[in-house]
Scaffold this active site. Structure first.
Site, PDB file in Angstrom:
ATOM      1  CE  LYS A  68      -3.202   2.716   2.749  1.00 47.97           C
ATOM      2  NZ  LYS A  68      -2.394   3.909   2.421  1.00 47.97           N
ATOM      3  CD  GLU A  91      12.028   5.507  10.283  1.00 45.48           C
ATOM      4  OE1 GLU A  91      11.776   6.326  11.197  1.00 45.48           O
ATOM      5  OE2 GLU A  91      12.065   5.816   9.106  1.00 45.48           O
ATOM      6  CB  CYS A 127      11.740  10.138   9.982  1.00 44.69           C
ATOM      7  SG  CYS A 127      12.829   9.013   9.082  1.00 44.69           S
ATOM      8  CD  GLU A 147       8.355  13.262  13.139  1.00 44.44           C
ATOM      9  OE1 GLU A 147       9.301  12.848  12.470  1.00 44.44           O
ATOM     10  OE2 GLU A 147       7.364  12.566  13.425  1.00 44.44           O
TER      11      GLU A 147
END
Length: 997
Positions: free
Chosen positions: A675, A756, A790, A886
């Site tokens: 996906k 992750e 990230c 973040e």
């Protein structure tokens, strides 16, 4: 004829040696820093490394305590075997003690004195007495301005003004100088201007980049043009220096373009450098001469051997590019002579500045010039100030026109220059070292380098120790594009044009190798131009998701039982497919996710690396491992795949991470429902197509784009899904982990998750950091790809001793980067991925205005798309939202701390542990960071983004990840289950011999 020339060269060389009898350069004299320093640098490589690193860091140390502390760290470590006399009595004393202060004062004076051996003054006025003295002694000069690396347009303006001030200062003085060489004209030796200045092209534009070749040339010429105008006005000579290879072609282009302008077509006092250690130097030289011949004009060419050898070799090896320099000294020496003859044969178009300390090279040039009848005014000799005084004095005695390369600048920015000079002096193959320190035979030093090359051929490159993978050899990373090569720039621009014409295509689902259309579509648009549709992709519903899982389940047994080597071969074929399409694959990402040219190319090379590396790793892991050695028994451990996996990919690395996760699952024998992110489905389709073209059997990989809310939870909780691999935000990752933990009825195993997630990554700037490097790497780590990684740096933690200088330069550098559409080669930063991300990041910016002090907001940019201003905040505290959450955008928080201990505490104070960086030249603090800065990937003296497969296995812990390191030796283990088969081989008291077990 050749033998006769060689005889004359040796006679001339011996004559020069006789004139320097008993003399030695100051750098090799006994009084040079207590007599032992340079001697030890030449005899002890470990000491040399520490010595030159200490000299490099020394100017940034602001107190005697810091100096003493660094001396102890560099020279007094227990594992070192340096004489006590070279520890300066500081091994056991406190850095605060009187003994330490006295010692550091003496050492500081010695280093300052050493720098003055090579640098004529801090600025033009300070240098005038030395320059006047040199001229009285019969030496001309070329002035070179040293300085910090130009990281901002403000600094480029300052450098430009320094050049203008230098010309003005020298212009006021030149009328007082008698021409050299008893000339009847006002020119030295009757042909050379008294004022001669060497220009660093890198100082002319802070964002110089071969990728944006024409743009960079034009930007540099805006400052270079008035400098040349000033030089022409006062009758001075200007020469463009040649720096590292990345700037070579840019420098050549700006030189030619400027001199083709009507204003400078009659200016014949301009010159440029050719570096003989470059393999393509002959081609560059011949093209320059042809260019001058066609335009019927004269230029000056300074021929040097080259001062960046170590840097060129290391960078090429890091990038897996061809090494651009000769790796054998004799090749460089021979090439120097070859190029010198070409220059002398074309003296009607070029004036030759022979820059060398090598008496063989000087003698060769002198004798060939006489043989060819080169007229006066076409040849001069040049030597570095402070490097080879006996040679320069000898050349003056024989009446040759001699110019000294005279650096001007402050000590701190001059250290890089000083270290290069020290490296030259102490290198094993240094001509000066061999002549004056080691006393090599003069006849040997005067031999033809071609003879020496025949006796000492170039050895093949050594390959670092790496695991072998049978007939696949060792793994090597795919090289990124070298933008200095014009063909690469042209090909990428063509790929952008080609892909741009193909945008808008419709793409189906692929289930079991068959196309499946749906009523709903996902529309992918260009973040820099939202009205531009990149493509339309079918959107799966639960019906198609169930179909994909069932097909993958049916395909699993056959794929599981396919030999590992055959599965690996599919990956190797896929890598070849990606290589053939790499330009188009990168161009697509420029449009779909807004990556600039370099970021997009790096994503493709990483995808290729994953395919090559995981294929080799599967071959390694497929070998059964014998466990134990008990007689009469065999026990083997081996791995088999888990089953059907769901791969849920991110949009920010739409090819690399998608390929990496998918390849790992497939090569280990699993089947996959893939996906892709809904923001990058067109690139996701390319992932499927690459594997399809590589011959992957139908049903092993199934392409299932669709909204996460509609099919994501279904896949994660499906009883036939054995594992989920996810890269994305912490919030989504935690939800996947929670859902996957609920084992559904009918499940045949416990579902595993490889996740992750996010990061709140920090870079620490120590009090002794190299600010030039720290600013550039922090800027890229924070704002490369708009901060949408990230691994991106969102916190920079700066020790107060360095705080203001670092912050000032960081802000000015951030003001200077180019912001615009990703399709433009000069673009550093573009728009963020979509409107939702734009709103979220803007919310964080508003929060930052409440928590801290706004240092910079790039609201000056007028561009369409989902643009967010590049933003930097100061006075952020560790507990603030901006220091904890973040953001995934171009927002950087600057945090001031007192010392390195506090810096580590702040760096570790978030719930994330993904990447981090430290800029420090303190061995003790670097060692502490390695131990105490607890992140998955820690980078010392480089940025915290850009992990490379195999070199930097990537992944974090705490809330940054669940699983092993992508691109590392244990990553594939997460996609398999270990099995052990033990066989008792005893039969009626008999067992096969041990070697057959």
């Amino acid at each position: 004829m050749v033998q006769d020339l060689e005889k004359r060269i040796k006679e001339t060389g011996l004559q020069i040696y006789q004139l320097i009898e008993g003399d030695a350069p100051s750098v090799f004299k006994k009084e040079f820093w207590s007599g032992k320093i340079m001697d030890w640098c030449m005899r002890n490589e470990a000491f040399k490394v520490e010595m030159f690193r200490f000299v490099d860091v020394f100017p940034s140390l602001s107190s005697s305590v810091s100096v003493a502390k660094h001396i102890q760290e560099y020279f007094c470590r227990p594992e070192q075997d340096f004489p006590s006399s070279l520890q300066w009595g500081l091994k056991l004393v406190s850095p605060n003690s009187l003994v330490a202060k006295v010692a550091t004062k003496a050492i500081s004076d010695n280093i300052t004195g050493m720098a003055r051996q090579f640098i004529v003054g801090e600025d033009a006025r300070d240098a005038l007495p030395v320059l006047k003295k040199l001229r009285k002694e019969g030496f001309a000069f070329t002035a070179d301005l040293l300085g910090e690396a130009v990281v901002s347009e403000t600094e480029a303006d300052e450098f430009y003004q320094r050049y203008i001030d230098l010309f003005d200062t020298l212009a006021k003085e030149q009328s007082k100088w008698k021409p050299l060489g008893n000339s009847n004209s006002d020119l030295d030796w009757g042909f050379s201007p008294k004022i001669n200045v060497s220009i660093k092209p890198s100082a002319m534009y802070s964002q110089m980049n071969a990728r944006a070749f024409d743009y960079s040339v034009e930007a540099a010429l805006k400052r270079l043009r008035p400098i040349f105008r000033k030089a022409k006005q006062i009758g001075a000579a200007v020469l463009l220096d040649m720096e590292h290879t990345g700037l070579k072609n840019l420098t050549l282009a700006m030189f030619k373009k400027l001199l083709e302008e009507p204003e400078f077509q009659d200016y014949e006092q301009a010159g440029i450098v050719i570096q003989a250690y470059l393999k393509d130097s002959e081609q560059d030289l011949r093209e320059l001469i042809d260019w001058a011949r066609v335009r019927e004009r004269r230029i000056t060419i300074r021929l040097v051997k080259g001062a960046y050898w170590d840097q060129e070799v290391i960078l090429a090896r890091q990038q897996n590019w061809e090494i651009p320099v000769f790796t054998n000294k004799y090749e460089t020496d021979a090439n120097y002579e070859k190029l010198a003859r070409i220059l002398l044969e074309n003296h009607q178009y070029v004036s030759f500045a022979c820059a060398s300390h090598n008496i063989r090279s000087i003698s060769y040039v002198w004798e060939v010039a006489k043989e060819l009848g080169v007229p006066n005014g076409r040849l001069e000799f040049q030597i570095l100030y402070g490097m080879a005084e006996p040679v320069r004095n000898a050349l003056r005695k024989v009446g040759l026109p001699l110019r000294l390369y005279a650096p001007i600048g402050q000590m701190l920015p001059g250290m890089a220059y000083l270290v290069r000079r020290l490296l030259e002096n102490t290198a094993n193959e240094s001509f000066l070292r061999q002549s004056f320190a080691e006393g090599a035979a003069r006849e040997q030093l005067l031999r033809n380098p071609l003879e020496l090359l025949a006796e000492n051929p170039t050895l093949p490159e050594k390959v670092y120790s790496a695991p072998e993978y049978g007939d696949k050899g060792i793994f090597t990373n795919e090289p990124v594009i070298d933008w200095t090569i014009a063909e690469n720039r042209t090909r990428f621009a063509a790929a952008l044009e080609k892909v741009g014409k193909e945008l808008g295509r419709k793409i189906p689902l692929y289930i079991g190798g068959r196309e499946v259309l749906t009523a709903e579509e996902i529309i992918s648009t260009n973040p820099n131009q939202p009205s531009q549709v990149v493509g339309r992709v079918a959107a799966a519903t639960l019906k198609e998701a169930q179909m994909a899982v069932e097909v993958a389940k049916q395909a699993f047994p056959a794929w599981r039982d396919t030999p590992a080597r055959e599965r690996a071969e599919v990956l190797f074929k896929a890598a070849e497919v990606a290589r053939r399409q790499r330009m188009e694959l990168a161009a697509l990402q420029v449009y779909e996710v807004g990556k600039n040219w370099s970021e997009a190319d790096a994503d493709v090379t990483e995808a290729i690396d994953f395919l090559e590396y995981y294929g080799r790793e599967m071959i390694r892991l497929a070998k059964q491992r014998r466990m134990g050695r008990a007689p009469g028994e065999t026990s083997h451990l081996f791995y088999e795949p888990k089953g059907v996996g769901a791969v849920i990919a991110p949009w920010n690395f739409p090819l690399a991470i998608s390929v990496g996760m998918t390849a790992a699952a497939i090569v280990t024998g699993n089947t996959v429902v893939y996906k892709p992110a809904s923001l990058s489905p067109i690139t996701g389709a390319k992932v499927y197509e690459i594997f399809q073209q590589a011959g992957l059997p139908a049903g092993v990989l199934n392409f299932l784009p669709g909204p996460g809310g509609a099919i994501g939870d279904f896949l994660v909780t499906h009883p036939d899904i054995a594992f989920v691999t996810f890269t994305g935000s912490m919030e989504v990752g935690l939800r996947i982990i929670e859902l996957a933990a609920r084992t559904p009825e009918g499940a045949m195993g416990v579902k595993s998750v490889v996740a992750e997630m996010g990061g709140k990554n920090a870079i620490i700037i120590d009090s002794d950091a190299d600010i030039d490097e720290a600013v550039v790497h922090t800027l890229y780590s924070a704002f490369g790809f708009q901060g949408q990684k990230c691994s991106a740096c969102s916190r920079v933690i700066v020790l107060e001793e360095n705080y203001q200088k670092f912050v000032d330069r960081l802000v000015q550098a951030a003001k200077s980067i180019n912001i615009g559409p990703a399709v433009n080669p000069e673009t550093y930063m573009g728009a963020v991925i979509d409107e939702q991300a734009q709103r979220k990041i803007m919310g964080f910016i508003e929060q930052g205005k409440k928590e801290g002090r706004l240092l910079l907001s790039r609201d000056d940019v007028d561009m369409p798309g989902h643009y967010v201003p590049l933003t930097i905040f100061a006075d952020i505290r560790p507990e603030h939202v901006l220091a904890q959450e973040e953001i995934f955008g171009p927002v950087l928080a600057v945090i001031k701390v007192k010392d390195f201990t506090e810096a580590l505490q702040v760096a570790n104070s978030t719930r994330y542990a993904l990447t981090g960086g430290v800029f420090s030249r303190s061995p003790e603090n670097i060692a502490r960071a390695k131990k105490e800065f607890r992140v998955g990937n820690l980078y010392i003296n480089r940025g915290c983004t850009g992990a490379i497969v195999e070199r930097h296995p990537f992944g974090g812990f705490k809330m940054s990840g669940v699983g092993s390191k992508a691109g590392g030796p244990d990553y594939l283990l997460q996609f398999m289950v270990p099995r052990t088969v033990t066989e008792n081989q005893m039969r009626r008291g008999f067992a096969p011999p041990e070697e057959e077990c």
